[in-house]
Design an enzyme around this catalytic site. Sequence first.
Site, PDB file in Angstrom:
ATOM      1  N   THR A 165      37.556  32.310  41.252  1.00 43.53           N
ATOM      2  CA  THR A 165      38.049  33.000  40.056  1.00 43.53           C
ATOM      3  C   THR A 165      39.573  32.971  39.973  1.00 43.53           C
ATOM      4  O   THR A 165      40.139  32.997  38.879  1.00 43.53           O
ATOM      5  CB  THR A 165      37.537  34.463  40.079  1.00 43.53           C
ATOM      6  OG1 THR A 165      36.110  34.412  40.045  1.00 43.53           O
ATOM      7  CG2 THR A 165      38.033  35.255  38.909  1.00 43.53           C
ATOM      8  N   ILE A 207      47.860  37.288  33.948  1.00 45.20           N
ATOM      9  CA  ILE A 207      48.729  38.399  33.548  1.00 45.20           C
ATOM     10  C   ILE A 207      48.934  39.335  34.740  1.00 45.20           C
ATOM     11  O   ILE A 207      47.977  39.659  35.444  1.00 45.20           O
ATOM     12  CB  ILE A 207      48.070  39.230  32.414  1.00 45.20           C
ATOM     13  CG1 ILE A 207      47.622  38.337  31.247  1.00 45.20           C
ATOM     14  CG2 ILE A 207      48.995  40.345  31.937  1.00 45.20           C
ATOM     15  CD1 ILE A 207      48.704  37.540  30.603  1.00 45.20           C
ATOM     16  N   HIS A 264      49.207  42.769  35.088  1.00 43.71           N
ATOM     17  CA  HIS A 264      48.999  43.913  34.204  1.00 43.71           C
ATOM     18  C   HIS A 264      49.911  45.077  34.594  1.00 43.71           C
ATOM     19  O   HIS A 264      50.213  45.275  35.777  1.00 43.71           O
ATOM     20  CB  HIS A 264      47.545  44.365  34.269  1.00 43.71           C
ATOM     21  CG  HIS A 264      46.594  43.360  33.674  1.00 43.71           C
ATOM     22  ND1 HIS A 264      46.571  43.076  32.332  1.00 43.71           N
ATOM     23  CD2 HIS A 264      45.652  42.560  34.246  1.00 43.71           C
ATOM     24  CE1 HIS A 264      45.652  42.149  32.096  1.00 43.71           C
ATOM     25  NE2 HIS A 264      45.085  41.811  33.245  1.00 43.71           N
ATOM     26  N   ARG A 269      34.271  36.950  36.258  1.00 44.04           N
ATOM     27  CA  ARG A 269      34.687  38.237  36.832  1.00 44.04           C
ATOM     28  C   ARG A 269      33.596  38.688  37.807  1.00 44.04           C
ATOM     29  O   ARG A 269      32.408  38.575  37.491  1.00 44.04           O
ATOM     30  CB  ARG A 269      34.829  39.287  35.741  1.00 44.04           C
ATOM     31  CG  ARG A 269      35.815  38.928  34.632  1.00 44.04           C
ATOM     32  CD  ARG A 269      35.635  39.906  33.481  1.00 44.04           C
ATOM     33  NE  ARG A 269      36.495  39.635  32.337  1.00 44.04           N
ATOM     34  CZ  ARG A 269      36.149  38.815  31.326  1.00 44.04           C
ATOM     35  NH1 ARG A 269      35.006  38.156  31.347  1.00 44.04           N
ATOM     36  NH2 ARG A 269      36.968  38.652  30.311  1.00 44.04           N
ATOM     37  N   GLU A 318      37.498  42.305  40.206  1.00 45.82           N
ATOM     38  CA  GLU A 318      37.670  41.705  38.878  1.00 45.82           C
ATOM     39  C   GLU A 318      39.072  42.061  38.387  1.00 45.82           C
ATOM     40  O   GLU A 318      39.895  42.564  39.161  1.00 45.82           O
ATOM     41  CB  GLU A 318      36.558  42.172  37.934  1.00 45.82           C
ATOM     42  CG  GLU A 318      36.362  43.657  37.828  1.00 45.82           C
ATOM     43  CD  GLU A 318      35.210  44.025  36.900  1.00 45.82           C
ATOM     44  OE1 GLU A 318      35.118  43.465  35.807  1.00 45.82           O
ATOM     45  OE2 GLU A 318      34.396  44.884  37.269  1.00 45.82           O
ATOM     46  N   SER A 319      39.370  41.812  37.138  1.00 46.87           N
ATOM     47  CA  SER A 319      40.707  42.134  36.646  1.00 46.87           C
ATOM     48  C   SER A 319      40.972  43.637  36.833  1.00 46.87           C
ATOM     49  O   SER A 319      40.067  44.429  36.582  1.00 46.87           O
ATOM     50  CB  SER A 319      40.809  41.767  35.168  1.00 46.87           C
ATOM     51  OG  SER A 319      42.109  41.944  34.709  1.00 46.87           O
TER      52      SER A 319
HETATM   53  C1  LIG Z   1      38.208  35.840  32.696  1.00 53.64           C
HETATM   54  C2  LIG Z   1      39.070  36.499  33.723  1.00 53.64           C
HETATM   55  C3  LIG Z   1      40.343  36.944  33.401  1.00 53.64           C
HETATM   56  C4  LIG Z   1      41.130  37.581  34.339  1.00 53.64           C
HETATM   57  N1  LIG Z   1      42.422  37.891  34.052  1.00 53.64           N
HETATM   58  C5  LIG Z   1      43.181  38.525  34.956  1.00 53.64           C
HETATM   59  C6  LIG Z   1      44.528  38.824  34.692  1.00 53.64           C
HETATM   60  O1  LIG Z   1      45.084  38.434  33.673  1.00 53.64           O
HETATM   61  N2  LIG Z   1      45.217  39.545  35.593  1.00 53.64           N
HETATM   62  C7  LIG Z   1      44.649  39.989  36.744  1.00 53.64           C
HETATM   63  O2  LIG Z   1      45.302  40.694  37.472  1.00 53.64           O
HETATM   64  N3  LIG Z   1      43.396  39.637  37.083  1.00 53.64           N
HETATM   65  C8  LIG Z   1      42.659  38.904  36.215  1.00 53.64           C
HETATM   66  N4  LIG Z   1      41.400  38.532  36.528  1.00 53.64           N
HETATM   67  C9  LIG Z   1      40.869  38.893  37.823  1.00 53.64           C
HETATM   68  C10 LIG Z   1      41.328  37.953  38.923  1.00 53.64           C
HETATM   69  O3  LIG Z   1      41.280  36.619  38.502  1.00 53.64           O
HETATM   70  C11 LIG Z   1      40.432  38.184  40.120  1.00 53.64           C
HETATM   71  O4  LIG Z   1      40.437  39.539  40.429  1.00 53.64           O
HETATM   72  C12 LIG Z   1      40.874  37.432  41.350  1.00 53.64           C
HETATM   73  O5  LIG Z   1      41.156  36.097  41.065  1.00 53.64           O
HETATM   74  C13 LIG Z   1      39.791  37.532  42.402  1.00 53.64           C
HETATM   75  O6  LIG Z   1      40.222  36.852  43.530  1.00 53.64           O
HETATM   76  P1  LIG Z   1      39.325  36.772  44.823  1.00 53.64           P
HETATM   77  O7  LIG Z   1      40.142  36.131  45.857  1.00 53.64           O
HETATM   78  O8  LIG Z   1      38.767  38.123  45.105  1.00 53.64           O
HETATM   79  O9  LIG Z   1      38.087  35.862  44.395  1.00 53.64           O
HETATM   80  P2  LIG Z   1      38.041  34.259  44.268  1.00 53.64           P
HETATM   81  O10 LIG Z   1      39.281  33.714  43.699  1.00 53.64           O
HETATM   82  O11 LIG Z   1      36.772  33.944  43.560  1.00 53.64           O
HETATM   83  O12 LIG Z   1      37.973  33.770  45.762  1.00 53.64           O
HETATM   84  C14 LIG Z   1      36.815  33.898  46.540  1.00 53.64           C
HETATM   85  C15 LIG Z   1      36.747  32.691  47.451  1.00 53.64           C
HETATM   86  O13 LIG Z   1      35.672  32.864  48.366  1.00 53.64           O
HETATM   87  C16 LIG Z   1      35.082  31.604  48.589  1.00 53.64           C
HETATM   88  N5  LIG Z   1      33.730  31.824  49.102  1.00 53.64           N
HETATM   89  C17 LIG Z   1      32.682  32.370  48.454  1.00 53.64           C
HETATM   90  N6  LIG Z   1      31.596  32.397  49.243  1.00 53.64           N
HETATM   91  C18 LIG Z   1      31.963  31.850  50.419  1.00 53.64           C
HETATM   92  C19 LIG Z   1      31.261  31.580  51.635  1.00 53.64           C
HETATM   93  N7  LIG Z   1      29.963  31.866  51.781  1.00 53.64           N
HETATM   94  N8  LIG Z   1      31.939  31.004  52.661  1.00 53.64           N
HETATM   95  C20 LIG Z   1      33.256  30.682  52.522  1.00 53.64           C
HETATM   96  N9  LIG Z   1      33.940  30.893  51.377  1.00 53.64           N
HETATM   97  C21 LIG Z   1      33.311  31.481  50.343  1.00 53.64           C
HETATM   98  C22 LIG Z   1      35.102  30.962  47.215  1.00 53.64           C
HETATM   99  O14 LIG Z   1      34.965  29.563  47.278  1.00 53.64           O
HETATM  100  C23 LIG Z   1      36.459  31.404  46.689  1.00 53.64           C
HETATM  101  O15 LIG Z   1      37.466  30.475  46.977  1.00 53.64           O
HETATM  102  C24 LIG Z   1      40.608  37.834  35.611  1.00 53.64           C
HETATM  103  C25 LIG Z   1      39.333  37.367  35.953  1.00 53.64           C
HETATM  104  C26 LIG Z   1      38.595  36.666  35.027  1.00 53.64           C
HETATM  105  C27 LIG Z   1      37.276  36.091  35.391  1.00 53.64           C
END
Ligand SMILES: Cc1cc2nc3c(=O)[nH]c(=O)nc-3n(C[C@H](O)[C@H](O)[C@H](O)COP(=O)(O)OP(=O)(O)OC[C@H]3O[C@@H](n4cnc5c(N)ncnc54)[C@H](O)[C@@H]3O)c2cc1C
Length: 479
Positions: free
Chosen positions: A40, A47, A49, A311, A337-338
Amino acid sequence: MYDVIVIGAGVSGCAVARWLSRYELNVCVLEKCEDVCEGTSKANSAIVHAGFDADEGSLMAKLNVRGNEMMDDLAKDLDIPFKRNGSMVVCIHKDELDGLKVLYERGVKNGVKGLKLLSKEEVLELEPNLSENVEGALLAPTGGIICPFELTIAMAENANENGVEFRFNTRVEDIKKGEDGLWHLRTNNGEYKAKYVVNAAGVYADKIHNMVSADKMHIIERRGDYCLLDKEVGGHVSHTIFPQPTKYGKGVLVTPTVHGNLLVGPTAIDIENKEGTATTAEGIDALTAKASENVRNLPMRNVITSFAGLRAHLEQHEFVIGEVKDAPCFIDVAGIESPGLSASPAIGEMVSEMLKEKMSLKEKENWISTRKGITRTEGLSIEEMNALIKENPAYGTIVCRCESITEGEILDAIHRPLGARSLDGVKRRTRAGMGRCQAGFCSPRTMDILSRELGLSYEEITKSGGKSNIVIERTKGEV
Ligand SMILES: Cc1cc2nc3c(=O)[nH]c(=O)nc-3n(C[C@H](O)[C@H](O)[C@H](O)COP(=O)(O)OP(=O)(O)OC[C@H]3O[C@@H](n4cnc5c(N)ncnc54)[C@H](O)[C@@H]3O)c2cc1C
């Protein structure tokens, strides 16, 4: 055997890794994809926020505001672009004005600084391309725009420089507590053991959590479709323009990006598919219609690509960060999520503080807090450019014409810590392929460089790891 294993190299996992790298610890990040920022974190609104959306007293609100505050120093330390362009929630119906006041008051309680309610005239003066029906807006000057790839990559590089190991193409398939008291993580690349595990697996965080806990978690993938528009129209608005939020989120925004494009989106569609990132015609039509309610003459003819992100929505709409009750030494970073991107530095800080206390960690004496980004040629004067080319002639060859990216920048992207190994890896680090032609011109040239530098055959080069090979077989033999 590691002290801490982080599952997932998205912005959350990389932030945790970067903040943990301050301590005397063996840390390893396991990532199922071939690079950081593949989930994600690569597909969102980008942004930072301000923090008026989340409910007062929630962890989301606290970490959003703290992350926003931390972003200036972090961007400076990690040499990444960040701009406080300010965000506006606009309303086009008089009966929505009360909603703006609610957001204002919530923002003040959350600790957001500088919030201001604007009249119709004030809004249109700041943003002449907004609808003439606009009745007022909430202005949040601390809202900003950032590059999500660069933020994630920079934190990962910095963590890596400070000793954190990254294992790519390594999917965690099962987790058990061993008789030795350690977590045993079975992966497609063998077994890993750790005293502590941090689950930062994005939309897969429920699957990972459910491997160790009887208290099951369920993440709903909420898809958001986007259109990215050419830099030619990047100045259509200067603030990030939001509608009034709904129970599905912050609504369809129109914003400049930190690199000068215009971004329109996202939709909010619940799907039960952790890989469902295909956009749909209905989604694009819906976001165009929604955005056009607030912004006049949206230049949708200038769309250069569309994409979707998922998300990781939990029913309680709250970040879940902490030790799992029935799984000691297992930390969830779930439901991010965001505003997860905005909050990411604060998430890293929070998890590292938590582990510091639990593990009585000692700070490293030689921790490197800064990281130098790729040398950019954009914006250099002729004299500066000539000096750079004299030093390294690779900066004299333009590879990506749309974004004016040189061979020197691509070589840097390949050879730096956790360097690029695929076309998308190069794209996210340098912007080669991000422009108007969307890599139509530069892909073969970038492939030549990847092949030469990494000793890969053309058949081995991928768009983004796995089976995304570009050349399947040769039809004419060697040339
Ligand atoms: C449409 C949308 C708009 C958004 N806009 C904003 C914004 O403007 N501002 C803001 O602050 N936030 C925003 N967000 C939220 C933000 O993008 C996310 O909160 C953030 O990117 C989440 O990051 P993460 O590292 O938790 O998840 P991810 O980036 O999904 O990373 C998780 C990682 O875990 C890995 N993984 C999964 N399962 C396994 C496994 N079994 N073994 C090894 N690796 C694994 C995946 O490959 C991935 O690389 C938005 C989200 C969306 C969907």
